[in-house]
Write an enzyme that holds these catalytic residues in place. Structure first.
Site, PDB file in Angstrom:
ATOM      1  N   HIS A  81      14.782 -38.748 -30.603  1.00  0.00           N
ATOM      2  CA  HIS A  81      16.213 -38.968 -30.767  1.00  0.00           C
ATOM      3  C   HIS A  81      16.534 -40.419 -30.427  1.00  0.00           C
ATOM      4  O   HIS A  81      15.905 -41.030 -29.556  1.00  0.00           O
ATOM      5  CB  HIS A  81      17.013 -38.058 -29.824  1.00  0.00           C
ATOM      6  CG  HIS A  81      16.836 -36.606 -30.122  1.00  0.00           C
ATOM      7  ND1 HIS A  81      17.372 -36.000 -31.229  1.00  0.00           N
ATOM      8  CD2 HIS A  81      16.155 -35.633 -29.450  1.00  0.00           C
ATOM      9  CE1 HIS A  81      17.043 -34.719 -31.230  1.00  0.00           C
ATOM     10  NE2 HIS A  81      16.301 -34.471 -30.167  1.00  0.00           N
ATOM     11  N   CYS A 117      17.452 -41.559 -35.022  1.00  0.00           N
ATOM     12  CA  CYS A 117      18.796 -41.894 -35.475  1.00  0.00           C
ATOM     13  C   CYS A 117      19.171 -43.283 -34.958  1.00  0.00           C
ATOM     14  O   CYS A 117      18.763 -43.676 -33.858  1.00  0.00           O
ATOM     15  CB  CYS A 117      19.796 -40.868 -34.950  1.00  0.00           C
ATOM     16  SG  CYS A 117      19.551 -39.197 -35.572  1.00  0.00           S
TER      17      CYS A 117
END
Length: 432
Positions: free
Chosen positions: A141, A182
Site C-alpha cells: 500500500h 497507490c
C-alpha cells in the site's frame, strides 16, 4: 594469443561485477495476499535467470502460505494458472522485522543498525560495489509521499536519502527500482535526482490508486476460490512480460520498450518513469540475469551472437481487477457474498461504517483549515508530515489499509506551511 587476451579481458570485466536484488512486500494479513505473492514470483523470476540467492534480500511477513484461510497450505499463487511461487523462496526479514529502519540499514550496508526480533531473520545486508547493478522491487500500500510497511511507514524523503547514500558509498553501478503501490509516483516525482544512475518505474502517478489483479471470481486455483486477490495489475503484467521472454531473448528488449508496453497494457493506473532515463535505453536483461551466465555465453559465442526475438505472450483472458484504494471494502463484500455467514456480513457493514467515519473526519479536517485542493507541485514539509500522521494515529485511529488514501489530506496540510501543533488541536477535537 591476442584472442586469448581479448577473451580474458572480457571475462575479467564481467567477473568483477554482479547483480543484486532487494524485494520487499510491505504488508501482512490474508486480505493483502497479493503483495507477498508479487514478491515471491519476483524471487523465482530472478533465481531462474541465474541470480544467486545470496545476492537477493527478501522482506516478507510470511503469514500467507500457512494462513488458516489458505485452501492450499504451504503454497502461494500469483495468477490463476500459475505455479506455486512460495516453494524455495529464501526470506531474510520476517514478521515484525519487516520495517523501514531495517530496510534502510540493509540497503545502505549498515549491519549495526538492524534490529531483529524474529529468530528466522538473517540480518542480511547489501554487499554490492560500484561495479554491480542493483535491482529493487516493492509491493504494498502507498499514499501521498509514503509507502507502507506492516506497522510503520517509509516516507519519500527517507527513501531518496537512502538511495543517495548508496550512491555516495558507491554501492552500485546502475540501479533500477520498480514500485507497486497507490500514489507510487509521489515517491520519486520532483525528488529522485537524475544524475545518480537510478531509473525508477512506478505502477501509478502521484495522484491515483494502483489496481489489484486476479480478484473475486477470477481468483481461483484449480476451481477453488481464494477469497483474495492473487496479484497486482502492474506487477503481474511486468512479470508475465518477462516470463514470456525466456533465456537471452530478453537481451534485445530495452527497459524503455517495456515501459511503453506497460503504459498500454496497464489500464487501471498510469505507469510512470523517473530518474536517469538514459538507463531505460538498456536491456532489463542486464539487471535480472546472472553476470556469470553472460560470461559463459559471451565466451562461447564471441564471434557470432544472435538473439532471436519472440512475440509477447498474449493474455489468455481478460483479468478482473480492483482499485487498491477501495480493495479492503471489496474484500469484505466478497467474503460476505461468498460465505453466506452473518459474521462476515457484519464485518462488511462495519467496514462501510468505518469508511464513513474516516471520510467525515477528513471532511471536517479540510474545512477546519480551509485547505485548498491538493497541489502536487507544492513541497511537503516531511517533518510536519511525520508528526501529523502520528498525531492522527494517537488521537483518532491507527492506520490500516482503508486509511492510506486519506493521507493526501495530511500531505496537503503540510504543504501549506501550517504549524503541525494546530493539527493536534483539530484531531483532538474531531476524534476524542
Amino acid at each position: 594469443m591476442k584472442l586469448t587476451i581479448l577473451l580474458f579481458s572480457i571475462l575479467l570485466a564481467f567477473v568483477s561485477s554482479d547483480n543484486f536484488a532487494i524485494l520487499v512486500a510491505g504488508s501482512n494479513t490474508w486480505s493483502n495476499y497479493r503483495h507477498q505473492s508479487d514478491v515471491f514470483h519476483h524471487y523465482h523470476l530472478l533465481i531462474e535467470r541465474g541470480i544467486k540467492p545470496e545476492n537477493i534480500i527478501v522482506f516478507a511477513y510470511d503469514d500467507i502460505a500457512n494462513n488458516k484461510r489458505n485452501p492450499f497450505p504451504g503454497q502461494v499463487f500469483n495468477s490463476p494458472k500459475g505455479k506455486d511461487v512460495y516453494e524455495g523462496v529464501v526470506i531474510d526479514y520476517y514478521g515484525a522485522d519487516v520495517t523501514p529502519e531495517n530496510f534502510i540499514a540493509a540497503i545502505t550496508g549498515e549491519s549495526n543498525s538492524i534490529s531483529a526480533k524474529d529468530e528466522r531473520t538473517s540480518k542480511k545486508i547489501l554487499t554490492s560495489t560500484e561495479n554491480d547493478n542493483v535491482y529493487f522491487f516493492f509491493s504494498d500500500h502507498g499514499s501521498d509521499n509514503l509507502f507502507s510497511f506492516p506497522s510503520k511507514y517509509l516516507y519519500a524523503d527517507e527513501l531518496n536519502s537512502a538511495l543517495i547514500t548508496m550512491h555516495e558509498k558507491k554501492m552500485y553501478k546502475e540501479l533500477v527500482f520498480y514500485l507497486e503501490a497507490c500514489h507510487s509516483g509521489s515517491m520519486f516525482e520532483n525528488i529522485l535526482p537524475t544524475n545518480i544512475s537510478i531509473y525508477a518505474v512506478t505502477a501509478a502517478n502521484p495522484r491515483e490508486s494502483s489496481y489489484a489483479e486476479y480478484c473475486s471470481g477470477q481468483a481461483q486455483i484449480n476451481g477453488t476460490i481464494m477469497g483474495t486477490c492473487l496479484g497486482d495489475e502492474f506487477s503481474c503484467r511486468f512479470m508475465e512480460d518477462i516470463d514470456s521472454r525466456p533465456g537471452e531473448s530478453l537481451k534485445n528488449y530495452t527497459m524503455q520498450e517495456q515501459f511503453d508496453y506497460l503504459k498500454k497494457i496497464v489500464t487501471g493506473s498510469h505507469v510512470q518513469q523517473y530518474g536517469d532515463l538514459e538507463i531505460a535505453k538498456k536491456s532489463i536483461f542486464d539487471f535480472v540475469n546472472s553476470q556469470t551466465n553472460k560470461v559463459i555465453k559471451i565466451v562461447s559465442n564471441i564471434v557470432d551472437l544472435i538473439f532471436p526475438a519472440i512475440e509477447l505472450r498474449k493474455l489468455e483472458e481478460k483479468s478482473s481487477k480492483i482499485n487498491n484504494e477501495n480493495y479492503r471494502l471489496e474484500y469484505f463484500r466478497f467474503r460476505a457474498e461468498q460465505s453466506n455467514d452473518m459474521d462476515a456480513e457484519d464485518e462488511y457493514y462495519e467496514e462501510i461504517a468505518q469508511e464513513g467515519r474516516t471520510i467525515k473526519i477528513f471532511d471536517i479536517f479540510d474545512k477546519w483549515f480551509n485547505l485548498p485542493k491538493r497541489d502536487y507541485s507544492n513541497e511537503i514539509d516531511y517533518d510536519c508530515y511525520r508528526k501529523v500522521v502520528q498525531t492522527y494515529e494517537d488521537k483518532c485511529v491507527m492506520l490500516i489499509d482503508r486509511d492510506f488514501k486519506f493521507m493526501t489530506h495530511i500531505a496537503n496540510f503540510c504543504a501549506q506551511g501550517i504549524n503541525p501543533k494546530k493539527a493536534k488541536i483539530a484531531f483532538t477535537s474531531i476524534c476524542e
